[in-house]
Design a protein around this motif. Structure first.
Motif, mmCIF file in Angstrom:
data_model
loop_
_atom_site.group_PDB
_atom_site.id
_atom_site.type_symbol
_atom_site.label_atom_id
_atom_site.label_comp_id
_atom_site.label_asym_id
_atom_site.label_seq_id
_atom_site.Cartn_x
_atom_site.Cartn_y
_atom_site.Cartn_z
ATOM 1 N N UNK A 160 -65.079 76.224 -18.928
ATOM 2 C CA UNK A 160 -64.449 77.131 -18.006
ATOM 3 C C UNK A 160 -65.246 78.057 -17.407
ATOM 4 N N UNK A 161 -66.579 78.712 -18.373
ATOM 5 C CA UNK A 161 -67.212 79.693 -18.034
ATOM 6 C C UNK A 161 -68.481 79.215 -17.187
ATOM 7 N N UNK A 162 -68.614 78.001 -16.650
ATOM 8 C CA UNK A 162 -69.868 77.584 -15.969
ATOM 9 C C UNK A 162 -70.107 78.423 -14.709
ATOM 10 N N UNK A 163 -71.416 78.404 -14.586
ATOM 11 C CA UNK A 163 -72.153 78.928 -13.527
ATOM 12 C C UNK A 163 -72.681 78.160 -12.681
ATOM 13 N N UNK A 164 -73.165 78.458 -11.413
ATOM 14 C CA UNK A 164 -73.874 77.757 -10.320
ATOM 15 C C UNK A 164 -75.179 77.111 -11.037
ATOM 16 N N UNK A 165 -75.818 78.294 -11.794
ATOM 17 C CA UNK A 165 -77.000 77.643 -12.471
ATOM 18 C C UNK A 165 -76.672 76.548 -13.281
ATOM 19 N N UNK A 166 -75.431 76.673 -14.172
ATOM 20 C CA UNK A 166 -75.183 75.499 -15.187
ATOM 21 C C UNK A 166 -75.023 74.120 -14.357
ATOM 22 N N UNK A 167 -74.248 74.355 -13.227
ATOM 23 C CA UNK A 167 -73.981 73.121 -12.377
ATOM 24 C C UNK A 167 -75.462 72.490 -11.871
ATOM 25 N N UNK A 168 -76.354 73.288 -11.406
ATOM 26 C CA UNK A 168 -77.551 73.037 -10.833
ATOM 27 C C UNK A 168 -78.551 72.279 -12.035
ATOM 28 N N UNK A 169 -78.164 72.880 -13.313
ATOM 29 C CA UNK A 169 -78.882 72.356 -14.398
ATOM 30 C C UNK A 169 -78.541 70.923 -14.701
ATOM 31 N N UNK A 170 -77.123 70.493 -14.480
ATOM 32 C CA UNK A 170 -76.453 69.400 -14.737
ATOM 33 C C UNK A 170 -77.203 68.291 -13.647
ATOM 34 N N UNK A 171 -77.163 68.965 -12.564
ATOM 35 C CA UNK A 171 -77.964 67.766 -11.346
ATOM 36 C C UNK A 171 -79.499 67.660 -11.680
ATOM 37 N N UNK A 172 -80.206 68.515 -12.085
ATOM 38 C CA UNK A 172 -81.588 68.431 -12.393
ATOM 39 C C UNK A 172 -81.793 67.433 -13.654
ATOM 40 N N UNK A 173 -81.035 67.710 -14.701
ATOM 41 C CA UNK A 173 -81.103 67.019 -15.951
ATOM 42 C C UNK A 173 -80.850 65.290 -15.520
ATOM 43 N N UNK A 174 -79.890 65.303 -14.847
ATOM 44 C CA UNK A 174 -79.344 63.778 -14.677
ATOM 45 C C UNK A 174 -80.551 63.260 -13.606
ATOM 46 N N UNK A 175 -81.041 63.966 -12.680
ATOM 47 C CA UNK A 175 -81.845 63.357 -11.666
ATOM 48 C C UNK A 175 -83.279 62.945 -12.701
ATOM 49 N N UNK A 176 -83.586 63.716 -13.535
ATOM 50 C CA UNK A 176 -84.908 63.727 -14.392
ATOM 51 C C UNK A 176 -84.685 62.449 -15.267
ATOM 52 N N UNK A 177 -83.690 62.093 -15.609
ATOM 53 C CA UNK A 177 -83.307 61.175 -16.418
ATOM 54 C C UNK A 177 -83.484 59.427 -15.707
ATOM 55 N N UNK A 178 -83.534 59.782 -14.557
ATOM 56 C CA UNK A 178 -83.407 58.357 -13.684
ATOM 57 C C UNK A 178 -84.736 57.646 -13.770
ATOM 58 N N UNK A 179 -84.693 56.385 -13.577
ATOM 59 C CA UNK A 179 -86.081 55.529 -13.739
ATOM 60 C C UNK A 179 -87.005 55.970 -12.577
ATOM 61 N N UNK A 180 -86.623 56.492 -11.569
ATOM 62 C CA UNK A 180 -87.813 56.778 -10.454
ATOM 63 C C UNK A 180 -87.227 58.125 -9.897
ATOM 64 N N UNK A 181 -88.163 58.742 -9.116
ATOM 65 C CA UNK A 181 -87.845 60.441 -8.486
ATOM 66 C C UNK A 181 -86.800 60.063 -7.438
ATOM 67 N N UNK A 182 -85.701 60.707 -7.658
ATOM 68 C CA UNK A 182 -84.348 60.448 -7.147
ATOM 69 C C UNK A 182 -84.364 61.085 -5.706
#
Length: 260
Positions: free
Chosen positions: A77-99
């Protein structure tokens, strides 16, 4: 190339459980994975409806993440745009190739912030809502509730073309949630994202008939990335759910095959 910043170390984002949906090709052709990022109030399901399997059928591993507080990701409930961007970067970094990162609506702004810290292969900003006075919404009344702590209003009539049956549009609209109040405020303030690291190719896609994002705003975002928008007249804001959903995703994948 500066990806990690001092603030990331001094004020780390709290980890959360994230929903990630996926569809993979039957044969690995070595194409880059495509990570879809839904907009505010939307979850990964909006891409799982049509685009994930279609993308995989074209040979691209396809993933869609629900930002924290959205879909089946953990509440925030207190998420920020920075937290959302963190989610995206973290998931992207977990993928097998550069996304490749594809962000929709306000998720396009989240994706743009993620591009400042993750060296994406390419990026697509779909019906981008960058917020602030520089990117005015076509219908300002949609954002008024957010000024008082309420949710951004996303009625079915504003999201889809008239070609989509009413039963389908209302069903989709009923599944929408809301972003955190803090993130909504940050969207309305409209802090511009920093330039992408690695200078990836960026495509802006939208519709001149979008009832949420004005044509002027769409073109302004595209100019900011050095190009012109790819337009699909007659479609609504949620192109991935509209009746002619195949047209934009096929055009995006055609572009990726040439550019990524």
């Amino acid at each position: 190339m500066k990806v990690l910043r001092a603030r990331e170390w001094a004020f780390p984002i709290a980890p959360v459980r994230r929903e990630v949906r996926r569809a993979t090709p039957e044969v690995d052709e070595g194409k880059p994975p495509v990570l879809f990022v839904p907009g505010f109030g939307h979850g990964a399901w909006v891409f799982a409806e049509h685009w994930l399997e279609h993308t995989a059928d074209r040979g691209f591993p396809a993933y869609a993440v629900s930002l924290r507080g959205h879909g089946d990701s953990a509440k925030a409930p207190k998420a920020t745009l920075r937290a959302y961007a963190h989610d995206v970067a973290q998931v992207a970094a977990s993928l097998p190739r550069r996304a490749v990162i594809v962000g929709h609506g306000a998720g396009a702004l989240v994706a743009a912030h993620a591009l400042a810290r993750y060296p994406a292969r390419a990026a697509v900003l779909l019906s981008p809502v960058f917020g602030g006075a520089g990117t005015a919404l076509r219908n300002p009344m949609l954002s008024l509730p957010a000024l008082f702590g309420g949710g951004l209003r996303l009625p079915a009539g504003q999201l889809f073309s008239r070609e989509l049956p009413t039963s389908a549009s209302r069903g989709y609209a009923a599944r929408l949630g809301r972003a955190s109040t803090r993130a909504q405020w940050q969207l309305l303030r409209g802090r511009a994202p920093q330039p992408p690291v690695g200078d990836p190719p960026v495509l802006v896609v939208g519709s001149p008939d979008d009832r949420i994002v004005s044509d002027t705003a769409l073109r302004r975002v595209a100019r900011g990335y050095g190009g012109a928008p790819l337009l699909f007249p007659g479609m609504g804001h949620d192109l991935m759910l509209d009746t002619r959903w195949r047209e934009p995703i096929d055009a995006i994948l055609d572009w990726l095959e040439k550019s990524a």
